[in-house]
Enzyme design. Sequence first.
Site, PDB file in Angstrom:
ATOM      1  CG  ASP A   1      -1.970   1.100   1.166  1.00  0.00           C
ATOM      2  OD1 ASP A   1      -1.983   1.862   0.183  1.00  0.00           O
ATOM      3  OD2 ASP A   1      -2.782   1.190   2.109  1.00  0.00           O
TER       4      ASP A   1
ATOM      5  CG  ASP B   1      -3.545   4.291  -2.840  1.00  0.00           C
ATOM      6  OD1 ASP B   1      -2.564   3.687  -2.376  1.00  0.00           O
ATOM      7  OD2 ASP B   1      -4.620   4.416  -2.236  1.00  0.00           O
TER       8      ASP B   1
END
Length: 376
Positions: A56, A252
């Site tokens: 992440d 992202d």
Amino acid sequence: MNSIHARLSKNSSRRDMIERNAASIPVIDGSTFRTSNFLVKVGFGTPIKELSLVLDTGSDLTWTQCQPCETCYKQTEPLFDRTKSSTYATIPKTDSVCKYVTRPGTVPPSAASLCYYGIKYGDGSLSTGFFSKETLTLSTDKITGFLFGCGTNQKGDFDLEAGIMGFSQEKASIVTQTAKKYSKIFSYCLPSSAGSTGHLSFGSQSLPSKIIYTKLVNKKSHYGLDLIGIGLGGTKLNISESVFTTPGTIIDSGTVFTYLPPLAYPTFRDAFRAAMTAYPLAPPRPGDDLDTCYDLSKATTVKVPEISLFFKDGKVVGFPGKSSLVTYTKTQVCLGFAPYEKGDDETIIGNQMHRTMEVVYDVAKQRIGFFPKGCT
């Protein structure tokens, strides 16, 4: 491969350089863990316990669920037991590194004198526990004194993974913690399916040539890009640049779909549908964000237009069209794009679109690079 060459090399300085400055580990599709995110397997503690964490780039902190646990969600692998690791250490709340994390309002009596963290995500999920030190193993590299969250209370929408590995630019992230070792450079290639394996690499030795770099824009802990337009097959759609530049754009790896501003999405969706008229539309999944789906059950071959991103510095990056599709069944394959709800205009380039692309984060030089066909 670099590790093997280094050990066979007679040049000790060359051996030190390769082994010290580069590491690579596999990245897998998270479907077996019932998640649409992508996972990396790393080692925690001594002896090593392998755990699968979500990759992440939008998270500041690496954390895993720890035993003994008060409130933990079900995960595939056994919880990390900090009491059985010889290299685990808690951090006093007076330690300067404790400022790297936020201390929640409620702290259990057992943690009154210790550094205790709390992290909350956009969907309301949260993790709290002990901010601690441990030995982290990446392939053959050992990162001693690695700062991480030993989570003893987790609530929310988690799947079967063991936690999250944070790759933001903040002080607690793995990127900042390994800056001296890997020079704040990492890259990944996310695989296209559960049957393929991608990679996560640290350092610059294994990077491909001819990478297309564009400027990195500061978006707090996220990685921002100067996106000015979107198109198909290299042709830019007629959307005002301000629609993208005013709210900004982030990339992202922890967001699944790609979200466009409400003023941009209809134009893009209609152009995509026009290019896909050879395939019958299918109804969207109930309650899903995706509204453009197809029935490909009768198609022997599928041709999907390349999706082009246009940046302020003149760079244009083409993403494979098939990587933009999310497959649920043969009769329901959906475009992995959606509009933001009213009031949220920032573009997010989600992880499904990253698949098979080598995405390079050169944080030291404040740039992000793209290279096609980095993996299958």
